[in-house]
Motif scaffolding. Structure first.
Motif, PDB file in Angstrom:
ATOM      1  N   THR A 110       0.828  -1.215   0.000  1.00  0.00           N
ATOM      2  CA  THR A 110       0.000   0.000   0.000  1.00  0.00           C
ATOM      3  C   THR A 110       0.862   1.266   0.000  1.00  0.00           C
ATOM      4  O   THR A 110       0.327   2.364  -0.113  1.00  0.00           O
ATOM      5  N   GLU A 111       2.175   1.111   0.136  1.00  0.00           N
ATOM      6  CA  GLU A 111       3.068   2.274   0.177  1.00  0.00           C
ATOM      7  C   GLU A 111       3.327   2.793  -1.236  1.00  0.00           C
ATOM      8  O   GLU A 111       3.226   2.051  -2.218  1.00  0.00           O
ATOM      9  N   GLU A 112       3.709   4.046  -1.326  1.00  0.00           N
ATOM     10  CA  GLU A 112       4.036   4.646  -2.629  1.00  0.00           C
ATOM     11  C   GLU A 112       5.511   4.495  -2.977  1.00  0.00           C
ATOM     12  O   GLU A 112       5.872   4.411  -4.149  1.00  0.00           O
ATOM     13  N   HIS A 113       6.370   4.471  -1.963  1.00  0.00           N
ATOM     14  CA  HIS A 113       7.808   4.465  -2.226  1.00  0.00           C
ATOM     15  C   HIS A 113       8.516   3.659  -1.141  1.00  0.00           C
ATOM     16  O   HIS A 113       8.447   3.995   0.043  1.00  0.00           O
ATOM     17  N   LEU A 114       9.198   2.595  -1.540  1.00  0.00           N
ATOM     18  CA  LEU A 114      10.011   1.789  -0.631  1.00  0.00           C
ATOM     19  C   LEU A 114      11.480   1.958  -0.995  1.00  0.00           C
ATOM     20  O   LEU A 114      11.840   1.992  -2.169  1.00  0.00           O
ATOM     21  N   VAL A 115      12.327   2.051   0.010  1.00  0.00           N
ATOM     22  CA  VAL A 115      13.775   2.003  -0.175  1.00  0.00           C
ATOM     23  C   VAL A 115      14.276   0.786   0.593  1.00  0.00           C
ATOM     24  O   VAL A 115      14.061   0.686   1.810  1.00  0.00           O
ATOM     25  N   VAL A 116      14.916  -0.139  -0.103  1.00  0.00           N
ATOM     26  CA  VAL A 116      15.405  -1.371   0.515  1.00  0.00           C
ATOM     27  C   VAL A 116      16.922  -1.273   0.636  1.00  0.00           C
ATOM     28  O   VAL A 116      17.628  -1.137  -0.370  1.00  0.00           O
ATOM     29  N   ALA A 117      17.420  -1.335   1.862  1.00  0.00           N
ATOM     30  CA  ALA A 117      18.857  -1.195   2.134  1.00  0.00           C
ATOM     31  C   ALA A 117      19.455  -2.562   2.418  1.00  0.00           C
ATOM     32  O   ALA A 117      19.188  -3.158   3.468  1.00  0.00           O
ATOM     33  N   CYS A 118      20.249  -3.066   1.489  1.00  0.00           N
ATOM     34  CA  CYS A 118      20.826  -4.404   1.612  1.00  0.00           C
ATOM     35  C   CYS A 118      22.171  -4.336   2.329  1.00  0.00           C
ATOM     36  O   CYS A 118      23.169  -3.877   1.760  1.00  0.00           O
ATOM     37  N   GLY A 119      22.182  -4.783   3.567  1.00  0.00           N
ATOM     38  CA  GLY A 119      23.418  -4.794   4.332  1.00  0.00           C
ATOM     39  C   GLY A 119      24.299  -5.978   3.970  1.00  0.00           C
ATOM     40  O   GLY A 119      23.868  -6.938   3.329  1.00  0.00           O
ATOM     41  N   ARG A 120      25.546  -5.886   4.382  1.00  0.00           N
ATOM     42  CA  ARG A 120      26.525  -6.974   4.219  1.00  0.00           C
ATOM     43  C   ARG A 120      27.393  -7.015   5.468  1.00  0.00           C
ATOM     44  O   ARG A 120      27.271  -6.177   6.360  1.00  0.00           O
ATOM     45  N   TYR A 121      28.293  -7.980   5.525  1.00  0.00           N
ATOM     46  CA  TYR A 121      29.237  -8.125   6.633  1.00  0.00           C
ATOM     47  C   TYR A 121      28.458  -8.306   7.947  1.00  0.00           C
ATOM     48  O   TYR A 121      27.581  -9.161   8.024  1.00  0.00           O
ATOM     49  N   GLU A 122      28.756  -7.476   8.956  1.00  0.00           N
ATOM     50  CA  GLU A 122      28.041  -7.592  10.231  1.00  0.00           C
ATOM     51  C   GLU A 122      26.786  -6.728  10.267  1.00  0.00           C
ATOM     52  O   GLU A 122      26.137  -6.621  11.301  1.00  0.00           O
ATOM     53  N   GLY A 123      26.466  -6.112   9.143  1.00  0.00           N
ATOM     54  CA  GLY A 123      25.256  -5.308   9.065  1.00  0.00           C
ATOM     55  C   GLY A 123      25.542  -3.825   8.920  1.00  0.00           C
ATOM     56  O   GLY A 123      26.684  -3.384   8.790  1.00  0.00           O
ATOM     57  N   ILE A 124      24.470  -3.041   8.942  1.00  0.00           N
ATOM     58  CA  ILE A 124      24.537  -1.592   8.782  1.00  0.00           C
ATOM     59  C   ILE A 124      24.587  -0.942  10.165  1.00  0.00           C
ATOM     60  O   ILE A 124      23.869  -1.359  11.086  1.00  0.00           O
ATOM     61  N   ASP A 125      25.429   0.065  10.321  1.00  0.00           N
ATOM     62  CA  ASP A 125      25.513   0.822  11.569  1.00  0.00           C
ATOM     63  C   ASP A 125      24.093   1.138  12.067  1.00  0.00           C
ATOM     64  O   ASP A 125      23.253   1.661  11.326  1.00  0.00           O
ATOM     65  N   ALA A 126      23.822   0.817  13.334  1.00  0.00           N
ATOM     66  CA  ALA A 126      22.474   0.943  13.896  1.00  0.00           C
ATOM     67  C   ALA A 126      21.943   2.364  13.866  1.00  0.00           C
ATOM     68  O   ALA A 126      20.726   2.588  13.935  1.00  0.00           O
ATOM     69  N   ARG A 127      22.828   3.344  13.738  1.00  0.00           N
ATOM     70  CA  ARG A 127      22.380   4.737  13.729  1.00  0.00           C
ATOM     71  C   ARG A 127      21.607   5.088  12.462  1.00  0.00           C
ATOM     72  O   ARG A 127      20.867   6.073  12.446  1.00  0.00           O
ATOM     73  N   VAL A 128      21.764   4.282  11.404  1.00  0.00           N
ATOM     74  CA  VAL A 128      21.041   4.578  10.170  1.00  0.00           C
ATOM     75  C   VAL A 128      19.531   4.446  10.399  1.00  0.00           C
ATOM     76  O   VAL A 128      18.754   5.365  10.130  1.00  0.00           O
ATOM     77  N   ALA A 129      19.111   3.301  10.911  1.00  0.00           N
ATOM     78  CA  ALA A 129      17.681   3.115  11.199  1.00  0.00           C
ATOM     79  C   ALA A 129      17.204   4.126  12.231  1.00  0.00           C
ATOM     80  O   ALA A 129      16.109   4.695  12.124  1.00  0.00           O
ATOM     81  N   GLU A 130      18.037   4.381  13.254  1.00  0.00           N
ATOM     82  CA  GLU A 130      17.666   5.323  14.310  1.00  0.00           C
ATOM     83  C   GLU A 130      17.460   6.724  13.745  1.00  0.00           C
ATOM     84  O   GLU A 130      16.493   7.421  14.091  1.00  0.00           O
ATOM     85  N   HIS A 131      18.355   7.151  12.872  1.00  0.00           N
ATOM     86  CA  HIS A 131      18.254   8.494  12.300  1.00  0.00           C
ATOM     87  C   HIS A 131      16.980   8.673  11.488  1.00  0.00           C
ATOM     88  O   HIS A 131      16.255   9.674  11.666  1.00  0.00           O
ATOM     89  N   TYR A 132      16.695   7.711  10.602  1.00  0.00           N
ATOM     90  CA  TYR A 132      15.535   7.900   9.730  1.00  0.00           C
ATOM     91  C   TYR A 132      14.219   7.797  10.494  1.00  0.00           C
ATOM     92  O   TYR A 132      13.247   8.475  10.157  1.00  0.00           O
ATOM     93  N   ARG A 133      14.195   7.004  11.539  1.00  0.00           N
ATOM     94  CA  ARG A 133      13.006   7.018  12.397  1.00  0.00           C
ATOM     95  C   ARG A 133      12.849   8.393  13.047  1.00  0.00           C
ATOM     96  O   ARG A 133      11.739   8.904  13.189  1.00  0.00           O
ATOM     97  N   SER A 134      13.960   8.997  13.441  1.00  0.00           N
ATOM     98  CA  SER A 134      13.895  10.279  14.149  1.00  0.00           C
ATOM     99  C   SER A 134      13.393  11.408  13.263  1.00  0.00           C
ATOM    100  O   SER A 134      12.870  12.413  13.771  1.00  0.00           O
ATOM    101  N   VAL A 135      13.544  11.275  11.939  1.00  0.00           N
ATOM    102  CA  VAL A 135      13.059  12.329  11.031  1.00  0.00           C
ATOM    103  C   VAL A 135      11.670  12.005  10.486  1.00  0.00           C
ATOM    104  O   VAL A 135      11.170  12.699   9.604  1.00  0.00           O
ATOM    105  N   GLY A 136      11.060  10.941  11.015  1.00  0.00           N
ATOM    106  CA  GLY A 136       9.683  10.635  10.657  1.00  0.00           C
ATOM    107  C   GLY A 136       9.497   9.600   9.579  1.00  0.00           C
ATOM    108  O   GLY A 136       8.359   9.314   9.179  1.00  0.00           O
TER     109      GLY A 136
END
Length: 269
Positions: A110-136
């Motif tokens: 039902t969404e208009e725009h999805l961005v899929v972030a494909c991590g590798r190694y031990e994953g993506i720095d946790a601040r990425v998800a935290e930051h984008y949640r903080s901006v809504g």
């Protein structure tokens, strides 16, 4: 719908040019774009990772590189300050995420725009998800199963196909979405057959050749109930007995299930 997939292995997503998703992409039903994360690096080595703070094995993907990539593909860069972060949904495939289910796919469709972030190694720095949640921005960290892959690309293929096939016009016959496994009925799909009616010593059940639509419907429902009871007891427990008719309950009883205090429970031998 627009879907942007960001990865360090764009060729991994070539399969999205095939089958129904590929046709939807070619027809303009699905605006699907695959990006190389390294395009947002700033050093000559195109570095996307570094060692983890606190020590430990493996490498962690850098938040500054991911931030530039996500800002650009989501339209949140300084060139578009009016862009509403809530209009984009960030999806991060990770084994530590919530389980991706058919209900998840239906919600994401039902969404208009999805961005899929494909991590590798031990994953993506946790601040990425935290930051984008903080901006809504809605952020979903999702797992396709209780196992670990080398990266998020395989999971991204699964999610994009599961979501994309639900978009209007992608599947040729929309009725095929109604009775499939994990649909609204909460059951696995019944067994299916085609020609020839006899193959070796195995024959198609007579009821399917009868032309009697009510009997066929009942047989398929019974098979779906029995198959679900045998293979996915968790799905049987999730059924609401109030939505089942007497015949449904008889089929489940034959498979060892009874209604106890308003819930379906497996009989104790």
């Amino acid at each position: 719908m627009r879907i942007d997939v960001v990865t360090i292995f764009p060729d991994y997503l070539a399969a999205l040019d095939l089958s129904l998703v590929g046709k939807a992409r070619a027809a303009g039903i699905l605006d699907l774009r695959v990006h190389d994360l390294r395009d947002w690096t700033t050093d000559r080595h195109r570095t996307v990772d570094d060692t983890p703070f606190g020590g430990g094995a493996g490498m962690v993907m850098r938040p500054d590189v991911w931030g530039r990539a996500i800002d650009d593909v989501s339209g949140l860069s300084a060139a578009a300050p009016e862009r509403d972060a809530r209009a984009v949904h960030l999806v991060v495939p990770t084994p530590s995420g919530e389980t991706f289910t058919q209900r998840t796919a239906e919600a994401l469709a039902t969404e208009e725009h999805l961005v899929v972030a494909c991590g590798r190694y031990e994953g993506i720095d946790a601040r990425v998800a935290e930051h984008y949640r903080s901006v809504g921005m809605p952020v979903s960290e999702l797992s396709i199963g209780d196992y670990v892959l080398n990266g998020g690309e395989v999971a991204a293929l699964v999610m994009v196909e599961a979501v994309g096939r639900l978009l209007p016009g992608v599947v040729g016959n929309p009725e095929s979405l109604v009775e499939e496994s994990h649909g609204a009925a909460g059951l696995l799909e019944y067994p299916v057959y085609t020609k020839p009616p006899a193959w070796g010593d195995l024959e198609v059940p007579d009821v399917l050749l009868s032309g009697h639509h009510a009997r066929i419907h009942r047989w398929r429902r019974d098979q779906a109930l029995a198959r679900t009871a045998a293979r996915r007891p968790d799905m049987v427990r999730a059924l609401d007995p109030e939505t089942l008719d007497r015949h449904d309950l008889e089929v489940l009883a034959a498979a060892g299930w009874s209604v106890v205090d308003g819930r379906l429970e497996r009989d104790v031998p």
